[in-house]
Design a protein around this motif. Structure first.
Motif, PDB file in Angstrom:
ATOM      1  N   MET A   1       0.816  -1.219   0.000  1.00  0.00           N
ATOM      2  CA  MET A   1       0.000   0.000   0.000  1.00  0.00           C
ATOM      3  C   MET A   1       0.852   1.272   0.000  1.00  0.00           C
ATOM      4  O   MET A   1       0.307   2.373  -0.013  1.00  0.00           O
ATOM      5  CB  MET A   1      -0.924   0.008   1.223  1.00  0.00           C
ATOM      6  N   ILE A   2       2.168   1.123   0.012  1.00  0.00           N
ATOM      7  CA  ILE A   2       3.025   2.303   0.136  1.00  0.00           C
ATOM      8  C   ILE A   2       2.837   3.262  -1.028  1.00  0.00           C
ATOM      9  O   ILE A   2       2.817   4.485  -0.841  1.00  0.00           O
ATOM     10  CB  ILE A   2       4.505   1.870   0.278  1.00  0.00           C
ATOM     11  N   ASP A   3       2.681   2.746  -2.242  1.00  0.00           N
ATOM     12  CA  ASP A   3       2.514   3.632  -3.405  1.00  0.00           C
ATOM     13  C   ASP A   3       1.231   4.442  -3.302  1.00  0.00           C
ATOM     14  O   ASP A   3       1.209   5.645  -3.591  1.00  0.00           O
ATOM     15  CB  ASP A   3       2.519   2.815  -4.699  1.00  0.00           C
ATOM     16  N   PHE A   4       0.157   3.792  -2.886  1.00  0.00           N
ATOM     17  CA  PHE A   4      -1.113   4.500  -2.734  1.00  0.00           C
ATOM     18  C   PHE A   4      -1.018   5.568  -1.653  1.00  0.00           C
ATOM     19  O   PHE A   4      -1.476   6.703  -1.831  1.00  0.00           O
ATOM     20  CB  PHE A   4      -2.226   3.512  -2.396  1.00  0.00           C
ATOM     21  N   LEU A   5      -0.404   5.230  -0.525  1.00  0.00           N
ATOM     22  CA  LEU A   5      -0.311   6.179   0.579  1.00  0.00           C
ATOM     23  C   LEU A   5       0.571   7.366   0.204  1.00  0.00           C
ATOM     24  O   LEU A   5       0.275   8.517   0.575  1.00  0.00           O
ATOM     25  CB  LEU A   5       0.237   5.474   1.823  1.00  0.00           C
ATOM     26  N   THR A   6       1.646   7.120  -0.519  1.00  0.00           N
ATOM     27  CA  THR A   6       2.517   8.211  -0.943  1.00  0.00           C
ATOM     28  C   THR A   6       1.791   9.146  -1.905  1.00  0.00           C
ATOM     29  O   THR A   6       1.888  10.375  -1.800  1.00  0.00           O
ATOM     30  CB  THR A   6       3.782   7.650  -1.612  1.00  0.00           C
ATOM     31  N   ALA A   7       1.066   8.561  -2.853  1.00  0.00           N
ATOM     32  CA  ALA A   7       0.303   9.377  -3.807  1.00  0.00           C
ATOM     33  C   ALA A   7      -0.786  10.157  -3.093  1.00  0.00           C
ATOM     34  O   ALA A   7      -1.065  11.321  -3.434  1.00  0.00           O
ATOM     35  CB  ALA A   7      -0.300   8.484  -4.884  1.00  0.00           C
ATOM     36  N   ALA A   8      -1.432   9.555  -2.088  1.00  0.00           N
ATOM     37  CA  ALA A   8      -2.483  10.243  -1.339  1.00  0.00           C
ATOM     38  C   ALA A   8      -1.913  11.432  -0.569  1.00  0.00           C
ATOM     39  O   ALA A   8      -2.552  12.488  -0.475  1.00  0.00           O
ATOM     40  CB  ALA A   8      -3.179   9.276  -0.385  1.00  0.00           C
ATOM     41  N   TYR A   9      -0.703  11.274  -0.034  1.00  0.00           N
ATOM     42  CA  TYR A   9      -0.113  12.384   0.707  1.00  0.00           C
ATOM     43  C   TYR A   9       0.131  13.592  -0.191  1.00  0.00           C
ATOM     44  O   TYR A   9      -0.032  14.750   0.223  1.00  0.00           O
ATOM     45  CB  TYR A   9       1.195  11.978   1.366  1.00  0.00           C
ATOM     46  N   ASP A  10       0.528  13.346  -1.422  1.00  0.00           N
ATOM     47  CA  ASP A  10       0.848  14.439  -2.345  1.00  0.00           C
ATOM     48  C   ASP A  10      -0.375  15.297  -2.681  1.00  0.00           C
ATOM     49  O   ASP A  10      -0.229  16.405  -3.209  1.00  0.00           O
ATOM     50  CB  ASP A  10       1.451  13.882  -3.638  1.00  0.00           C
ATOM     51  N   ILE A  11      -1.572  14.794  -2.376  1.00  0.00           N
ATOM     52  CA  ILE A  11      -2.785  15.573  -2.649  1.00  0.00           C
ATOM     53  C   ILE A  11      -2.867  16.786  -1.734  1.00  0.00           C
ATOM     54  O   ILE A  11      -3.348  17.850  -2.116  1.00  0.00           O
ATOM     55  CB  ILE A  11      -4.034  14.677  -2.491  1.00  0.00           C
ATOM     56  N   GLY A  12      -2.393  16.628  -0.493  1.00  0.00           N
ATOM     57  CA  GLY A  12      -2.375  17.744   0.450  1.00  0.00           C
ATOM     58  C   GLY A  12      -3.605  17.791   1.347  1.00  0.00           C
ATOM     59  O   GLY A  12      -4.548  17.015   1.196  1.00  0.00           O
ATOM     60  N   GLY A  13      -3.594  18.712   2.315  1.00  0.00           N
ATOM     61  CA  GLY A  13      -4.734  18.922   3.203  1.00  0.00           C
ATOM     62  C   GLY A  13      -5.025  17.746   4.118  1.00  0.00           C
ATOM     63  O   GLY A  13      -4.125  17.028   4.570  1.00  0.00           O
ATOM     64  N   ALA A  14      -6.313  17.546   4.384  1.00  0.00           N
ATOM     65  CA  ALA A  14      -6.737  16.480   5.289  1.00  0.00           C
ATOM     66  C   ALA A  14      -6.362  15.107   4.750  1.00  0.00           C
ATOM     67  O   ALA A  14      -6.096  14.180   5.524  1.00  0.00           O
ATOM     68  CB  ALA A  14      -8.246  16.566   5.508  1.00  0.00           C
ATOM     69  N   ILE A  15      -6.329  14.951   3.436  1.00  0.00           N
ATOM     70  CA  ILE A  15      -5.965  13.660   2.850  1.00  0.00           C
ATOM     71  C   ILE A  15      -4.528  13.308   3.218  1.00  0.00           C
ATOM     72  O   ILE A  15      -4.209  12.145   3.490  1.00  0.00           O
ATOM     73  CB  ILE A  15      -6.155  13.693   1.319  1.00  0.00           C
ATOM     74  N   SER A  16      -3.642  14.298   3.251  1.00  0.00           N
ATOM     75  CA  SER A  16      -2.250  14.046   3.632  1.00  0.00           C
ATOM     76  C   SER A  16      -2.169  13.525   5.067  1.00  0.00           C
ATOM     77  O   SER A  16      -1.422  12.588   5.364  1.00  0.00           O
ATOM     78  CB  SER A  16      -1.430  15.329   3.498  1.00  0.00           C
ATOM     79  N   LEU A  17      -2.935  14.138   5.961  1.00  0.00           N
ATOM     80  CA  LEU A  17      -2.948  13.689   7.353  1.00  0.00           C
ATOM     81  C   LEU A  17      -3.400  12.243   7.452  1.00  0.00           C
ATOM     82  O   LEU A  17      -2.771  11.416   8.114  1.00  0.00           O
ATOM     83  CB  LEU A  17      -3.866  14.578   8.178  1.00  0.00           C
ATOM     84  N   LEU A  18      -4.507  11.919   6.789  1.00  0.00           N
ATOM     85  CA  LEU A  18      -5.037  10.564   6.865  1.00  0.00           C
ATOM     86  C   LEU A  18      -4.070   9.567   6.243  1.00  0.00           C
ATOM     87  O   LEU A  18      -3.976   8.417   6.686  1.00  0.00           O
ATOM     88  CB  LEU A  18      -6.396  10.516   6.159  1.00  0.00           C
ATOM     89  N   ALA A  19      -3.333   9.974   5.214  1.00  0.00           N
ATOM     90  CA  ALA A  19      -2.348   9.094   4.602  1.00  0.00           C
ATOM     91  C   ALA A  19      -1.197   8.820   5.558  1.00  0.00           C
ATOM     92  O   ALA A  19      -0.671   7.695   5.617  1.00  0.00           O
ATOM     93  CB  ALA A  19      -1.832   9.703   3.305  1.00  0.00           C
ATOM     94  N   LEU A  20      -0.803   9.830   6.327  1.00  0.00           N
ATOM     95  CA  LEU A  20       0.281   9.642   7.287  1.00  0.00           C
ATOM     96  C   LEU A  20      -0.090   8.628   8.361  1.00  0.00           C
ATOM     97  O   LEU A  20       0.763   7.941   8.908  1.00  0.00           O
ATOM     98  CB  LEU A  20       0.641  10.984   7.934  1.00  0.00           C
ATOM     99  N   ASN A  21      -1.373   8.524   8.665  1.00  0.00           N
ATOM    100  CA  ASN A  21      -1.817   7.513   9.620  1.00  0.00           C
ATOM    101  C   ASN A  21      -1.467   6.123   9.131  1.00  0.00           C
ATOM    102  O   ASN A  21      -0.923   5.297   9.865  1.00  0.00           O
ATOM    103  CB  ASN A  21      -3.330   7.644   9.838  1.00  0.00           C
ATOM    104  N   GLY A  22      -1.784   5.830   7.857  1.00  0.00           N
ATOM    105  CA  GLY A  22      -1.446   4.534   7.295  1.00  0.00           C
ATOM    106  C   GLY A  22       0.050   4.312   7.222  1.00  0.00           C
ATOM    107  O   GLY A  22       0.554   3.213   7.496  1.00  0.00           O
ATOM    108  N   LEU A  23       0.812   5.351   6.868  1.00  0.00           N
ATOM    109  CA  LEU A  23       2.267   5.234   6.812  1.00  0.00           C
ATOM    110  C   LEU A  23       2.846   4.924   8.194  1.00  0.00           C
ATOM    111  O   LEU A  23       3.789   4.130   8.326  1.00  0.00           O
ATOM    112  CB  LEU A  23       2.873   6.534   6.275  1.00  0.00           C
TER     113      LEU A  23
END
Length: 507
Positions: free
Chosen positions: A281-303
């Motif tokens: 899932m690392i590729d998905f989480l990295t791409a999600a972080y690049d979106i910015g805002g609240a999505i970045s925060l939620l992606a960091l949770n998975g990371l």
């Protein structure tokens, strides 16, 4: 119309001479109006399961309907081939009716098809490839799944009705297989362009899948099999493989922003624990972080889960977390979740002092423009960081205090925490908050002047604090003696007005 369908179904079951009356059952399925269709659906739910149980449908390869029958085909075989074609057309009609405007028709069609799956599983229409091999009516179930996730219509209500069937372990396994296949087919046709309605439907069905945590829990099967222990559907590893493949295919394509948030909200506790290789899932989480805002925060949770539980190396994790600290964190919808996660991320006592100091300093600087309800939460949060990392107390107890610094050496714009010079600074921001207009904030900020207790403050009740709650709290205060003046009045110009006093005395 309903009575006529029931009577025709009964006649077909009583005598093969009345076989042609099956069309009286099937034709109303095309009526369009809900009443006749529902009557025909109930008749179909009675007729075809009975024919399956009696063995009146051909089991094995079905020749095309317009092809000549093989030589030597008996009347019995002709009847079974003909009735099997009627069953096949019925299944297709029911799949189409799952898109009917009337929800009752959709629901009845769904339940009827799932009844066909159950009975066909007991009386297979596909011959076993070898003795003892396992058979599941995958074709009928795939039609159901394809009809549950259309591209143009929101089918979340019908999917919620389907959830009871996902409690069966074999149904759940083959649904995951069918969804994976459907995503590949649909997204290939649309050239990978996001389809918000379709992707929302897919998310609705796959997010409702509840995976077992142990193999011993795989005991609930719709289709009973002999020698179940040899069937791969009874293996937890196979379920995890199908689950993992389904989610990876779904997340392979670009999602609408709203779906990114929904996926990331459940990723750490409903998806990652049930994957054979969560690090995929690392590729998905990295791409999600690049979106910015609240999505970045939620992606960091998975990371964070991958880093701590699966030894993933991600050296920029805290740098990315630090970059999320901007004025919006005190105002966004996900404020409570943000600080709950940041409290978790900064919980380790092994973090370097310069890193924690950078977080403390940036949170304090942003607090200068934060609303009172956020300040009542962030000040105890900062105090907890001091308790975990005593080396950072130099920010409060620096010799000379803020007055000893000609200017604040902290670099707010620096993206790298180690280069922000936070440890060289002082928390003049909290000293400024000690003069805040809201008394509770001023009182909370004054705590840093005292010796902090070893016990951390519980901020869980402050994370969800809102402005209207502060207002209600002030309104509900029971005050009896309210001081109206700071000092006792001494006259109009600061001196007692003796002229007026003498005048009133003379009177």
């Amino acid at each position: 119309m309903a009575a006529r369908c029931e009577e025709a179904a009964g006649a077909v079951l009583r005598s093969r001479a009345c076989a042609n009356r099956v069309f009286e059952v099937l034709e109303p399925l095309q009526a369009g109006a809900a009443g006749p269709v529902l009557g025909a659906l109930r008749a179909c739910a009675r007729l075809f399961p009975a024919l399956l149980r009696r063995g009146d449908l051909l089991a094995g390869a079905l020749p095309p309907e317009d092809a000549p029958l093989p030589d030597g085909c008996s009347a019995e075989e002709q009847y079974k081939i003909w009735m099997r074609h009627r069953y096949r057309s019925c299944v297709r009609c029911l799949a189409e009716l799952m898109g009917h405007p009337c929800f009752e028709v959709k629901e009845t069609s769904l339940c009827t098809l799932m009844k066909f799956v159950e009975v066909e599983g007991e009386h297979p229409l596909v011959k076993a490839e070898w003795k003892g091999s396992f058979i599941f009516p995958r074709e009928v179930l795939k039609l159901v799944v394809d009809s549950l996730i259309p591209c143009e219509e929101d089918s979340s209500l019908l999917i919620s009705r389907f959830q009871e069937y996902l409690e069966y372990d074999d149904v759940r396994y083959f649904v995951m297989k069918a969804v994976t296949e459907n995503i590949g087919q649909v997204m290939q046709k649309t050239k990978k362009i996001p389809l918000p309605v379709y992707q929302q439907n897919v998310f609705s069905i796959i997010s409702s899948i509840s995976m077992p945590s142990r193999e011993t829990e795989l005991v609930n099967f719709m289709v009973k099999q002999d020698h179940l222990e040899e069937w791969k559907v009874s293996k937890l590893k196979e379920h995890k493989r199908a689950f993992e493949r389904m989610w990876l295919v779904f997340l392979k394509y670009k999602l609408p922003t709203s779906l990114y948030k929904k996926v990331l909200m459940i990723l750490h506790d409903s998806i990652l624990p049930h994957m054979n290789e969560p690090t995929l899932m690392i590729d998905f989480l990295t791409a999600a972080y690049d979106i910015g805002g609240a999505i970045s925060l939620l992606a960091l949770n998975g990371l964070f889960v991958l880093i701590h539980q699966h030894n993933l190396e991600y050296p920029d994790f805290y740098k990315k977390l630090y970059s999320l600290l901007d004025p919006s964190i005190y105002h966004v919808k996900y404020r409570a979740r943000f600080f709950r996660l940041m409290d978790l991320f900064l919980s380790s006592s092994h973090l370097p002092a310069y890193l924690v100091a950078a977080f403390i300093k940036r949170l304090s600087r942003l607090a200068l423009t934060a609303p009172p309800e956020a300040l009542l939460m962030v000040i105890p949060f900062i105090c907890n960081l001091f308790r975990r990392h005593p080396a950072c107390k130099v920010l409060v107890h620096r010799p000379g205090g803020p007055e000893g610094l000609l200017e604040d050496p902290y670099v707010m714009e620096e993206e790298e925490p180690s280069e922000s010079r936070a440890l060289e600074s002082s928390l003049w921001e909290l000293q400024a908050l000690q003069n805040h207009y809201y008394p509770d904030v001023a009182k909370a900020a004054a705590i840093v002047n005292q010796s902090l207790s070893e016990m951390e403050d519980d901020i869980s009740g402050l994370l969800e604090l809102f402005a209207h709650e502060l207002f209600d709290r002030e309104v509900m205060k029971n005050t009896t003696d309210v001081p109206l003046e700071f000092e006792q009045v001494r006259g109009l110009f600061g001196k007692k007005n003796d002229i007026f006093a003498e005048h009133f005395a003379l009177d």
